[in-house]
Design a protein around this motif. Structure first.
Motif, PDB file in Angstrom:
ATOM      1  N   ALA A 195       0.682  -1.095   0.216  1.00  0.00           N
ATOM      2  CA  ALA A 195       0.410  -0.220   0.380  1.00  0.00           C
ATOM      3  C   ALA A 195       1.310   1.289  -0.298  1.00  0.00           C
ATOM      4  CB  ALA A 195      -0.807   0.083   0.958  1.00  0.00           C
ATOM      5  N   VAL A 196       1.997   1.298   1.181  1.00  0.00           N
ATOM      6  CA  VAL A 196       2.788   2.350   0.313  1.00  0.00           C
ATOM      7  C   VAL A 196       3.335   2.475  -0.449  1.00  0.00           C
ATOM      8  CG1 VAL A 196       5.072   3.266   1.887  1.00  0.00           C
ATOM      9  CG2 VAL A 196       3.223   2.387   3.261  1.00  0.00           C
ATOM     10  N   GLN A 197       4.141   1.873  -1.551  1.00  0.00           N
ATOM     11  CA  GLN A 197       4.172   1.944  -2.278  1.00  0.00           C
ATOM     12  C   GLN A 197       3.408   2.028  -3.392  1.00  0.00           C
ATOM     13  OE1 GLN A 197       5.564  -1.860  -4.341  1.00  0.00           O
ATOM     14  NE2 GLN A 197       7.200  -0.691  -5.904  1.00  0.00           N
ATOM     15  N   THR A 198       1.990   2.122  -3.484  1.00  0.00           N
ATOM     16  CA  THR A 198       1.478   1.814  -4.166  1.00  0.00           C
ATOM     17  C   THR A 198       0.972   3.514  -3.721  1.00  0.00           C
ATOM     18  OG1 THR A 198       0.101  -0.412  -4.850  1.00  0.00           O
ATOM     19  CG2 THR A 198      -0.801   1.939  -5.245  1.00  0.00           C
ATOM     20  N   PHE A 199       0.344   3.831  -2.521  1.00  0.00           N
ATOM     21  CA  PHE A 199       0.050   4.897  -2.716  1.00  0.00           C
ATOM     22  C   PHE A 199       1.224   6.432  -2.737  1.00  0.00           C
ATOM     23  CE2 PHE A 199      -3.744   3.671  -0.876  1.00  0.00           C
ATOM     24  CZ  PHE A 199      -4.628   4.423  -0.641  1.00  0.00           C
ATOM     25  N   SER A 200       2.370   5.568  -2.422  1.00  0.00           N
ATOM     26  CA  SER A 200       3.616   6.884  -3.007  1.00  0.00           C
ATOM     27  C   SER A 200       3.677   7.116  -4.293  1.00  0.00           C
ATOM     28  CB  SER A 200       4.618   5.941  -1.904  1.00  0.00           C
ATOM     29  OG  SER A 200       5.453   6.159  -1.104  1.00  0.00           O
ATOM     30  N   GLU A 201       3.909   5.949  -4.762  1.00  0.00           N
ATOM     31  CA  GLU A 201       3.621   6.181  -6.666  1.00  0.00           C
ATOM     32  C   GLU A 201       2.425   7.447  -7.003  1.00  0.00           C
ATOM     33  OE1 GLU A 201       3.411   2.206  -8.600  1.00  0.00           O
ATOM     34  OE2 GLU A 201       5.188   1.521  -7.588  1.00  0.00           O
ATOM     35  N   ALA A 202       1.302   6.891  -6.504  1.00  0.00           N
ATOM     36  CA  ALA A 202       0.064   7.621  -6.708  1.00  0.00           C
ATOM     37  C   ALA A 202       0.298   9.517  -6.652  1.00  0.00           C
ATOM     38  CB  ALA A 202      -0.963   7.275  -5.708  1.00  0.00           C
ATOM     39  N   ALA A 203       0.625   9.136  -5.388  1.00  0.00           N
ATOM     40  CA  ALA A 203       1.245  10.551  -5.238  1.00  0.00           C
ATOM     41  C   ALA A 203       2.195  11.549  -5.711  1.00  0.00           C
ATOM     42  CB  ALA A 203       1.953  10.919  -3.101  1.00  0.00           C
TER      43      ALA A 203
END
Length: 132
Positions: A56-64
């Motif tokens: 989740a952190v990886q996915t949200f970081s990419e989206a951010a």
């Protein structure tokens, strides 16, 4: 150019939703295991939660980085972080309680410092004490 070639990028909601749902489910399962005091389940769900959080952190970081994290999902992630902090606190309290109980049951070795009565604690090296 056709209209489909100029279409706006697809929203990341579904791509962010899946990892967040997995984190929320793992947090709920871990909370249930903590309530049951089921050590095996706690270990299993903790490991699963760790994996889901990393994803989740990886996915949200990419989206951010692209600035496209929907506010509703961001708020849910913040709530999940709060629940995680609460569960950590529960575990820390449980560990502290267990440590205190173990200290009562299995006292530690004297340290050579002053004891609770103000007298120096000493270990016997010669197998006993001498009296005059």
């Amino acid at each position: 150019m056709t209209a489909t070639a100029i279409a706006s990028p697809t929203p990341l909601g579904p791509e962010l939703e899946q990892p967040l749902l997995a984190v929320e489910a793992a947090l709920n399962q871990l909370g249930d295991a903590l309530a049951r005091r089921d050590a095996a389940a706690i270990e299993q769900h903790s490991a699963e939660l760790h994996q889901h959080l990393a994803r989740a952190v990886q996915t949200f970081s990419e989206a951010a980085r692209t600035g496209s994290v929907p506010a509703a999902l961001r708020n849910r992630l913040v709530r999940a972080g709060g629940l995680l902090a609460a569960q950590r606190e529960t575990l820390a309290r449980g560990n502290a309680s267990l440590d205190r109980a173990l200290d009562v049951l299995i006292p530690s070795e004297p340290t050579g410092l002053y004891g609770s009565g103000g007298k120096a604690e000493r270990r016997s090296t010669g197998g006993g004490s001498f009296q005059a």
